[in-house]
Design a protein around this motif. Structure first.
Motif, PDB file in Angstrom:
ATOM      1  N   ALA A 135      -8.405  -3.973  -3.605  1.00 51.82           N
ATOM      2  CA  ALA A 135      -9.010  -5.116  -3.005  1.00 51.82           C
ATOM      3  C   ALA A 135      -9.021  -4.575  -1.238  1.00 51.82           C
ATOM      4  O   ALA A 135     -10.318  -4.742  -0.683  1.00 51.82           O
ATOM      5  CB  ALA A 135      -8.981  -6.893  -3.423  1.00 51.82           C
ATOM      6  N   GLY A 136      -7.869  -3.985  -0.992  1.00 54.49           N
ATOM      7  CA  GLY A 136      -8.122  -3.837  -0.186  1.00 54.49           C
ATOM      8  C   GLY A 136      -8.155  -2.556   0.015  1.00 54.49           C
ATOM      9  O   GLY A 136      -8.945  -1.918   1.785  1.00 54.49           O
ATOM     10  N   ASN A 180      -4.302  -6.928  -5.227  1.00 53.65           N
ATOM     11  CA  ASN A 180      -4.466  -6.974  -3.460  1.00 53.65           C
ATOM     12  C   ASN A 180      -5.075  -5.174  -3.010  1.00 53.65           C
ATOM     13  O   ASN A 180      -5.154  -5.348  -1.838  1.00 53.65           O
ATOM     14  CB  ASN A 180      -3.361  -7.814  -3.260  1.00 53.65           C
ATOM     15  CG  ASN A 180      -4.103  -9.096  -3.857  1.00 53.65           C
ATOM     16  OD1 ASN A 180      -4.566  -9.693  -3.991  1.00 53.65           O
ATOM     17  ND2 ASN A 180      -3.156 -10.086  -3.867  1.00 53.65           N
ATOM     18  N   ASN A 222      -9.013 -18.381  -8.965  1.00 49.11           N
ATOM     19  CA  ASN A 222      -8.229 -17.521  -7.691  1.00 49.11           C
ATOM     20  C   ASN A 222      -8.210 -18.287  -5.687  1.00 49.11           C
ATOM     21  O   ASN A 222      -8.481 -17.323  -5.301  1.00 49.11           O
ATOM     22  CB  ASN A 222      -8.983 -16.330  -7.715  1.00 49.11           C
ATOM     23  CG  ASN A 222     -10.493 -16.638  -7.596  1.00 49.11           C
ATOM     24  OD1 ASN A 222     -11.109 -17.407  -7.023  1.00 49.11           O
ATOM     25  ND2 ASN A 222     -11.912 -15.521  -8.329  1.00 49.11           N
ATOM     26  N   LEU A 276      -7.558 -13.617  -4.076  1.00 48.61           N
ATOM     27  CA  LEU A 276      -8.234 -12.003  -3.970  1.00 48.61           C
ATOM     28  C   LEU A 276      -9.113 -12.354  -2.640  1.00 48.61           C
ATOM     29  O   LEU A 276      -9.718 -13.147  -2.547  1.00 48.61           O
ATOM     30  CB  LEU A 276      -9.408 -12.045  -5.290  1.00 48.61           C
ATOM     31  CG  LEU A 276     -10.355 -10.493  -5.907  1.00 48.61           C
ATOM     32  CD1 LEU A 276      -8.567  -9.463  -5.786  1.00 48.61           C
ATOM     33  CD2 LEU A 276     -10.923 -10.995  -6.477  1.00 48.61           C
ATOM     34  N   TYR A 277      -9.059 -11.106  -1.891  1.00 45.79           N
ATOM     35  CA  TYR A 277     -10.206 -10.167  -0.811  1.00 45.79           C
ATOM     36  C   TYR A 277      -9.275 -10.768  -0.055  1.00 45.79           C
ATOM     37  O   TYR A 277      -9.265 -10.673   1.235  1.00 45.79           O
ATOM     38  CB  TYR A 277     -11.344 -10.852  -0.921  1.00 45.79           C
ATOM     39  CG  TYR A 277     -11.628  -9.588  -1.924  1.00 45.79           C
ATOM     40  CD1 TYR A 277     -12.929  -9.829  -2.946  1.00 45.79           C
ATOM     41  CD2 TYR A 277     -11.832  -8.165  -1.779  1.00 45.79           C
ATOM     42  CE1 TYR A 277     -13.184  -9.280  -3.712  1.00 45.79           C
ATOM     43  CE2 TYR A 277     -12.247  -7.430  -2.827  1.00 45.79           C
ATOM     44  CZ  TYR A 277     -12.915  -7.710  -4.018  1.00 45.79           C
ATOM     45  OH  TYR A 277     -13.371  -7.344  -4.577  1.00 45.79           O
ATOM     46  N   ARG A 278      -8.764 -12.591   0.310  1.00 44.16           N
ATOM     47  CA  ARG A 278      -7.845 -12.709   1.748  1.00 44.16           C
ATOM     48  C   ARG A 278      -6.731 -12.563   1.465  1.00 44.16           C
ATOM     49  O   ARG A 278      -6.105 -12.379   3.020  1.00 44.16           O
ATOM     50  CB  ARG A 278      -7.833 -14.597   1.177  1.00 44.16           C
ATOM     51  CG  ARG A 278      -7.280 -15.557   2.485  1.00 44.16           C
ATOM     52  CD  ARG A 278      -7.630 -16.661   2.237  1.00 44.16           C
ATOM     53  NE  ARG A 278      -7.037 -17.092   1.017  1.00 44.16           N
ATOM     54  CZ  ARG A 278      -5.598 -17.821   0.763  1.00 44.16           C
ATOM     55  NH1 ARG A 278      -4.660 -17.219   1.370  1.00 44.16           N
ATOM     56  NH2 ARG A 278      -5.258 -18.140  -0.838  1.00 44.16           N
ATOM     57  N   VAL A 279      -5.693 -12.863   0.616  1.00 42.58           N
ATOM     58  CA  VAL A 279      -4.175 -11.889   0.482  1.00 42.58           C
ATOM     59  C   VAL A 279      -4.181 -10.299   0.420  1.00 42.58           C
ATOM     60  O   VAL A 279      -5.210  -9.784   0.051  1.00 42.58           O
ATOM     61  CB  VAL A 279      -3.607 -12.595  -0.592  1.00 42.58           C
ATOM     62  CG1 VAL A 279      -1.935 -11.938   0.060  1.00 42.58           C
ATOM     63  CG2 VAL A 279      -3.595 -14.244  -1.196  1.00 42.58           C
ATOM     64  N   SER A 280      -3.983  -9.738   2.059  1.00 40.55           N
ATOM     65  CA  SER A 280      -3.760  -8.450   2.433  1.00 40.55           C
ATOM     66  C   SER A 280      -2.653  -7.882   0.706  1.00 40.55           C
ATOM     67  O   SER A 280      -1.577  -8.478   1.012  1.00 40.55           O
ATOM     68  CB  SER A 280      -3.164  -8.643   3.425  1.00 40.55           C
ATOM     69  OG  SER A 280      -4.258  -9.065   4.422  1.00 40.55           O
ATOM     70  N   GLY A 281      -3.153  -6.618   0.899  1.00 39.83           N
ATOM     71  CA  GLY A 281      -1.791  -5.487   0.166  1.00 39.83           C
ATOM     72  C   GLY A 281      -1.533  -5.200   1.130  1.00 39.83           C
ATOM     73  O   GLY A 281      -1.351  -4.843   1.966  1.00 39.83           O
ATOM     74  N   THR A 291      -6.628 -13.424  -9.770  1.00 41.33           N
ATOM     75  CA  THR A 291      -5.798 -13.915  -8.989  1.00 41.33           C
ATOM     76  C   THR A 291      -6.169 -14.463  -7.662  1.00 41.33           C
ATOM     77  O   THR A 291      -6.939 -14.208  -6.817  1.00 41.33           O
ATOM     78  CB  THR A 291      -5.346 -11.907  -8.204  1.00 41.33           C
ATOM     79  OG1 THR A 291      -5.626 -10.866  -9.236  1.00 41.33           O
ATOM     80  CG2 THR A 291      -4.243 -11.736  -7.479  1.00 41.33           C
TER      81      THR A 291
END
Length: 1506
Positions: free
Chosen positions: A1335-1336, A1332, A1406, A1299-1304, A1296
């Motif tokens: 991850a969030g 996401n 990703n 990942l971990y950067r784009v906020s869910g 994805t």
């Protein structure tokens, strides 16, 4: 010596003698006797001749100068001493003239040999002339003629000349023999003798020594070393002889030749230097002639002295040399000028590096010659080189093309290419440095360069560019982030609309209000982002407040993007084609067929307008709205004497006057003329009902001027038109070549006919017809400025209809719809305004309905709608319209989904209609979109007008006066909006198409309603699903009804398109929640929220026959509403029961506002007050993680729409109910229920850690936010939630992007944790959780831990380890530090770092490298205090540490080898060489801590209502 009898100065005769004779005897040249005499008698350089021949013809020998003698008379020298004239010296030269034929001595009367003849002391020669030069012989008349005195002379002394130079074919010994013989004869005369050693400038030392020996052997013989050519010791020689003749004189000092030469040279050098300075100063143009210089310099001492010493020849030579230097200097300057211009020229002609990078200089020259603008930069000369032609004097500054053939030209070309290369590199580095700065996320607006410089000094781009470039890039970066921060701040202010729109217009915010505003906004990151620009922030805030409280189109913060301006532009353009019905307006205007027009203008403008009108006419006949008028035009200049005549009006009888202007000056003149004309008409008018003269102001297009003057002229013209009560015709938008357009002329003629119509209506009453101003319904459509859609989109439902026409003249924001509503045709007036312009109308004017438009892409748009709607009377129907690009946005964008859902819920709560328009739809909506709404408005019209009358009468009683702003009758004239909103330039944005979705589509059908849908393919292209009016399940009415309200039959609902239904259901499947039931009141609702109490409750208190007690807004009192209609009412009930509303019953009911009927609107409005009062009521406001009180029945989540994050429209950080502490709300409720004396806040026995942020959660949890050791066991060292998240991410989401950067979605994250709280065995795959969101939720787990995963105690050691230069040593030290972790932390840290390493291995897909992951994760794992300045200095090091752990996870935790790294031995920590890449964006600082809140509580005044 000849003695004179009188006292006249004595005269001495001196004879100059020396070797003479034929060439055989004396050689090729003489010994210098003549030169010695010449220099002494005529010392001036111009009078000195270096050549004196002794070979003469017989004629010359017999001439009066030689006079057949072998001696020459040189003339007389006046010797002057210190006391004046001393004596006179007459000089005789004894020589021997040779016949040029025989080369033998000429025969003369004295046949003695030279030695005896030269020693003679008495000489006689009658009428002998003075000798000047050889050229004099035979041309005596051309020279000065002086005779030897008395024709005879007595010799008083001798000067014996001996040549000490090398001589020409003459031996010095032979000369000395001759001299010895001559000396022996002279001595006999017993006259003084001085020996002159001549030609000492060519002296032979031996000859001079021999001569000195000769002189030394003689008694009383003096030797003087001379040089006639250099004028050295000449005068000394004769002075020495005079001293021997007159013993009374002092003996002169004998100066050796070398010393005298040195003195003479110094004198000559000094004189020459002064002459050069004079010449340089006076001669600056190389075109100056020598004759001009002589005339200018003659008489100046420096010039005269040089001429005396060096002569005119040398002076001219110096002048010629100086002129040559000036010319060369001029050429050099021109060349430098050309060479200086050449780089600029090349930069214009050869500025493309790709073209010239590999070209040779000849190829480049050929390319230059082929350029089209070659002649502009270069000149081709017929003669070359250019510096030897007249081009040097040409004023043409173009570069001679032959200059390019020089080495300098080629050098400059190569330098130009290098410059292009370096400039390209410099720009690349500047751009690279700009991107570096963009990656440094902790740079705040207004931060000085010096504070940032240390963080980027290791960057390659930083090192490459200069300091000025760095500052320039940083300045641009600062401007961007400051501008962005200001835009974000302004957007934030709009998002907090409820905070500002609670005061009346034209009010001034109080100190308490400003304190409240700052207290609320201080929690916003966008507010704190401008911390270093506090004055600018305060200015923006005050500007916003000023706009909110005093909203006008001129002060609109969006400028030209103001909705009012854009609506005016669109309507002005689009309604021109819709004026087909206007001809009815003039049908009975006294049957006018001919119109007399006076055209008034300045400087020919009136004549230009007349020409334009005639050009649009046919034989002076003009077609307007289907009727032909004969026009007679009278152009008049404002300065014409005709205006001062009292008869021109009665003679011409104008029906109207067009006044045209194109400048402030012409506008002022026209204003004066209109006043003068009106005064003259009034003075000459005798009849009472004389027809007034309409004046129409017309703004001319400025073709040749700058467009920025147009808004000023438009504003001034509109002001003058308002002042003079006349019509103003603006320039239509768009480009057109002429000064006047057909649109303007037609508008002006219509205004004239309108004025005539009103005049004839007064004079001759006509049969009554329906006035255009009579409208059945008045609708106001509101939109927000700066929303991301074109106003064409919201106007298209009207403008694309055939029943649309323009509003009344002067109402530029209004249009009229003729539609069949119900059983008859109705005229609907739609006024399209911005929200800020509609605020004044909302309170003071009769409006039958509001169409409220908002953008589903913008929170501020929804906030402004809420703030506006909250204050709208609840009897007025509302249609809400959400705007977005396409229907897919609802499913793909969570923010749009939230705003559209929130809008639908508000519409449901207040029983309003809701629909969505899609800008990317290929279909255009017609007015049918709003037909159901118009039906509802028409049904409720009586109750709306009755309520308006009641409210107006209440205001009259309150204020004691009634402003007749808006007549009570719906058929009266509307106010002239263009008075406040003058027209402006058009918005050229094309109107986007509309969606195929029908009006009033319900975006989120309930479970029960979904079952009712059936597939219907019978051509329903626009499926419609109206929001049910009477469906109590959807309408969360506040207050609740006392008894069940009978369900009204639903209107005719068309079915949804089955394909669309499938799309909607598929998009909602993953977000399906518990079915919404009727919203119940929880005990969290404040009793002071101004909700009306049910009638049953009021009856128990002693009230009878009252439906609701509605709070009075001003005094918070309960006002009884009598049930005078005999039926059951709700505050928002239909208007059917109110048709019988009479004046008597008006005093019994006051309309409420929508904010009392919508829980969402009410909670948004009150949330700010709760937040502000909670800060100022003195209660403890600690972190939400403190222990909850036992037994508290806090209801959360799904049941409570104010607190539940499951409601997506309340799930964001902007929800004050979520961000506030529920326990504090509970405290306040209890305090209000049992009012007691406030006690001192109870101090917590265990204060929270200063770095521990308050939890995000709004629900109780026994899993999240607890210490890590409580969640693990020896058998399961990893908490189950972490294991489930990591397992799900690694199985489904390693590829994805971001990942971990784009906020869910925050709501989804909270739901994951809540569901896990209820059931630890949940399956993420079955739930179809977004990667996401998982991850969030995982990051949120670490954020909620009481202590960070990396203990605070080890942070300093990690920082010090990161500073170790040796890479392997650094890794070893870090591995030792990791071993110090608590065992629980170590196992979890090992697990999560290993997972992040696996994520980084998929970075190609990703895009999350170890560097990016460390930026995202290190604040979560270490939780630093970003309020501490020391944190900023270690930010990069902390991130580098986490990056090292991720990169080398095998080495740290699994006994593996060191992986390959970008860092090498001996380098700083990873990425330290490019430090900025390792820097991370600053996280938001934690909210205010209890200590800070208490400080604020002390500074804020207590609220008297609490």
């Amino acid at each position: 010596m000849a003695k004179n009898k009188d006292a006249r100065p004595p005269t001495f005769a001196v004879s100059v003698v020396g070797l003479s004779g034929t060439e055989k005897e004396k050689g090729n040249c003489g010994v210098g006797k003549s030169c010695l005499c010449n220099r002494y008698v005529r010392p001036h350089a111009d009078s000195y001749y270096s050549e004196h021949t002794s070979v003469l013809s017989t004629i010359d020998f017999g001439g009066r100068v030689v006079n057949n003698d072998h001696f020459l008379y040189w003339g007389e020298v006046s010797h002057r001493g210190d006391e004046g004239l001393d004596c006179k010296i007459q000089v005789i030269e004894q020589t021997e003239f040779i016949d040029d034929q025989t080369f033998l001595p000429h025969r003369s009367t004295n046949l003695q040999p030279y030695t005896k003849r030269a020693a003679a002391t008495k000489l006689q020669s009658a009428e002998k002339l003075m000798y000047i030069c050889t050229d004099q012989l035979g041309l005596e008349q051309d020279f000065d003629q002086k005779q030897m005195p008395d024709g005879k002379l007595n010799i008083d002394g001798f000067v014996l000349c001996i040549d000490v130079s090398k001589g020409c074919n003459r031996r010095f010994d032979d000369q000395m023999k001759f001299v010895n013989s001559l000396y022996s004869q002279i001595v006999k005369s017993k006259k003084p003798i001085v020996v002159a050693a001549t030609k000492c400038d060519e002296c032979i030392e031996q000859h001079l020594r021999d001569l000195q020996a000769f002189v030394a052997n003689k008694k009383n013989l003096m030797l003087i070393e001379t040089s006639a050519r250099s004028n050295i010791n000449i005068e000394l020689c004769f002075n020495a002889l005079i001293q021997q003749l007159d013993k009374t004189r002092g003996k002169p000092k004998t100066v050796p030749y070398l010393e005298a030469y040195k003195v003479q040279r110094q004198l000559v050098a000094s004189v020459t230097d002064r002459f050069e300075k004079v010449m340089v100063h006076s001669v600056r143009d190389y075109h100056t002639t020598w004759k001009t210089v002589i005339n200018n310099l003659k008489g100046q001492p420096d010039y005269d002295e040089f001429i005396t010493l060096e002569g005119s020849r040398k002076a001219r030579n110096m002048f010629t040399k100086h002129i040559a230097q000036l010319k060369q200097e001029h050429i050099r300057r021109r060349r430098e000028e050309y060479l200086t211009t050449l780089p600029k020229t090349l930069n214009n002609l050869l500025n493309n590096l790709d073209e010239v990078e590999h070209l040779s200089w000849p190829e480049a020259q050929s390319m230059i010659r082929n350029r089209p603008d070659f002649q502009y930069w270069f000149v081709m000369l017929e003669q070359t080189p250019w510096d030897e032609t007249d081009h040097i004097d040409n004023s043409d500054r173009r570069i001679p093309f032959d200059l390019l053939d020089t080495p300098d030209g080629e050098r400059i070309y190569h330098s130009h290419v290098q410059h292009l290369l370096s400039e390209k590199r410099r720009l690349e580095m500047k751009e690279r440095f700009k991107k570096t700065l963009e990656r440094v996320h902790f740079i705040s607006p207004g931060q000085p360069w010096e504070e940032v410089m240390c963080f980027v000094m290791e960057d390659e781009a930083y090192k490459y560019i200069t300091e000025s470039d760095r500052r320039d890039v940083y300045c641009r970066h600062q401007q961007e982030i400051v501008e962005r921060a200001k835009e974000d701040f302004q957007e934030m202010l709009f998002e907090h609309a409820e905070l500002f729109y609670d005061l009346d217009l034209n009010a001034t915010p109080s100190c308490d209000k400003m304190t409240e505003i700052h207290s609320v906004l201080n929690e916003e990151p966008r507010y704190r982002a401008l911390q270093k620009l506090a004055p600018d922030r305060e200015s923006l805030l005050l500007k916003h407040i000023g706009f909110v409280y005093h909203p006008t189109k001129e002060t609109c913060l969006s400028g030209q993007n103001c909705v009012d301006l854009k609506v005016e532009q669109v309507l002005a353009n689009r309604l021109v084609q819709l004026d087909h019905g206007r001809s009815n307006l003039y049908y009975n205007s006294a049957n006018i067929d001919k119109i007399n027009l006076c055209l008034l203008g300045k400087e020919g403008l009136s004549q230009e307008l007349a020409n334009e009108i005639r050009a649009q006419s046919t034989d002076d006949e003009y077609t307007l709205d289907g009727k032909i008028y004969e026009l007679e035009l009278l152009p008049v200049d404002v300065n014409s004497t005709l205006l001062f005549s009292h008869t021109w009006v009665s003679t011409f009888k104008p029906h109207g006057c067009f006044c045209v202007f194109n400048s402030i000056e012409s506008l002022n003149c026209i204003g004066d003329c209109i006043g003068r004309i009106r005064a003259e008409i009034a003075q000459s008018r005798r009849e009472r009902f004389t027809q007034p003269l309409p004046f129409i102001l017309i703004l001319a297009n400025q073709r040749d001027s700058v467009c920025k003057n147009i808004p000023i002229l438009r504003h001034q013209g509109q002001q003058l038109a308002n002042k003079l009560q006349c019509t103003f015709v603006d320039i239509p938008s768009g480009a057109f070549p002429r000064k006047f357009t057909e649109f303007q002329i037609k508008q002006g003629l219509r205004a004239v006919l309108e004025g005539l119509k009103h005049s004839f209506d007064v004079l001759v009453p006509l049969p009554c017809i329906k006035d255009m101003s009579e409208t059945d319904l008045r609708i106001v459509m509101c939109a927000m400025c700066w929303d991301p859609f074109s106003v064409d989109l919201i106007l298209s439902p009207f403008l694309d209809s055939h029943c649309c026409s323009a509003g009344q003249p002067g109402q530029s924001n209004t249009l009229i719809l003729d539609k069949i509503i119900g059983d008859s045709r109705r005229r609907i007036q739609v006024t399209v305004l911005s929200y800020h312009s509609a605020i004044g109308i909302r309170k003071d004017e009769l409006v039958h309905g509001y169409i409220l438009v908002y953008s589903a892409k913008r929170k501020a748009s929804m906030a402004t709608l809420r703030a506006f709607l909250a204050e709208v009377q609840d009897v007025i129907p509302v249609q809400m319209v959400a705007i977005t690009d396409s229907q897919a946005d609802f499913f793909e964008n969570d923010a749009i989904k939230e705003l559209m859902t929130e809008g639908e819920h508000i519409a449901t709560e207040i029983a309003a209609k809701f629909t969505a328009l899609y800008s990317l739809s290929q279909y255009h909506r017609q007015t049918e979109v709003f037909t159901p709404f118009f039906n509802e408005v028409l049904e409720k019209k009586p109750s709306i007008e009755s309520s308006f009358l009641f409210d107006s009468s209440s205001r009259e009683c309150t204020t004691g006066a009634s402003e007749d702003v808006f007549p009570t009758s719906p058929h009266s004239h509307s106010p002239a909006y263009n008075t406040y909103y003058p027209e402006s330039d058009d918005d050229n944005e094309a109107p986007p198409p509309y969606s195929p979705i029908g009006d009033d589509v319900q975006l989120l059908p309930t479970q029960s309603e979904r079952a009712k849908y059936r597939i219907d393919l019978e051509g329903n292209e626009y499926p419609v699903h109206s929001t049910p009016v009477g469906d109590h399940e959807r309408n969360h009415k506040v207050p609740p009804p006392v008894r069940p309200k009978p369900v009204l039959p639903k209107p005719n609902v068309r079915k949804l398109d089955p394909n669309l239904l499938k799309t909607i259901e598929a998009g909602m499947r993953s977000n399906r929640r518990m079915p919404r039931g009727p919203v119940m009141h929880t005990e969290d609702v404040e009793t002071s929220d101004n909700y009306a109490d049910p009638v049953d409750t009021l009856r128990s208190r002693g009230f009878h026959d009252d439906i609701y007690a509605v709070p009075d807004d001003a005094h918070s009192r309960l006002v009884k509403i009598q049930n005078s209609f005999g039926g059951l009412h709700s505050l928002h009930g239909g208007g059917e029961e109110e048709n019988g509303f009479d004046r008597k019953s008006q005093a019994g009911r006051r309309p409420s506002k929508y904010k009392h009927r919508s829980k969402i609107l009410f909670s948004k409005t009150k949330a700010y007050q709760r937040r502000f009062h909670s800060d100022s009521d003195g209660e403890e406001s600690g972190p939400a993680t403190q222990k909850k009180k036992k037994g508290r029945a806090h209801r959360g989540s799904e049941e409570d729409p104010l607190l539940s994050p499951a409601d997506p429209w309340k799930g964001g950080i902007d929800n004050p109910a979520i961000t506030s502490d529920p326990e504090q709300e509970d405290k306040k409720m209890k305090k209000k229920k049992t009012p007691k004396t406030p006690k001192e806040p109870k101090k917590s026995s265990k204060p929270p850690k200063p770095l521990y942020p308050p939890t995000r959660r709004t629900w109780e949890s026994n899993y999240f936010g607890v210490p890590l050791q409580n969640l693990v066991t020896p058998d399961r060292p990893i908490p189950l939630f972490i294991d489930k998240c990591v397992d799900y991410i690694e199985r489904t989401g390693l590829t994805t992007e971001g990942l971990y950067r784009v906020s869910g979605n925050k709501t989804d994250q909270d739901n994951i944790q809540k569901l896990f709280d209820q059931d630890h065995s949940i399956d993420f795959v079955a739930m179809d959780v977004a990667v996401n969101a998982a991850a969030g939720a995982l990051k949120a787990f670490f954020t909620d831990l009481p202590d960070p995963l990396i203990p605070y105690s080890l942070h300093p050691e990690l920082v010090e380890a990161a500073k170790i230069m040796d890479y392997m040593e650094r890794l070893q030290v870090l591995r030792e530090i990791v071993k110090k972790f608590p065992s629980v932390n170590y196992q979890v840290f090992k697990y999560i770092i290993t997972h992040l390493n696996r994520v980084s291995q998929h970075s190609k897909t990703n895009l999350m490298t170890a560097d990016n992951l460390s930026i995202c994760f290190w604040p979560t794992l270490m939780r630093p205090d970003f309020e501490n300045k020391d944190t900023l200095s270690t930010t990069k090091l902390n991130q580098a540490v986490v990056e090292s752990f991720i990169l080398q996870s095998d080495y740290f935790f699994h006994g593996g080898e060191v992986a390959e790294s970008s860092s090498s031995e001996g380098t700083p920590p990873p990425h330290c060489h490019n430090m900025v890449e390792a820097l991370l964006p600053l996280q938001l600082p934690p909210p205010l801590q209890p200590q800070q809140i208490q400080q604020i509580q002390h500074t804020l005044p207590p609220d008297p209502l609490i």
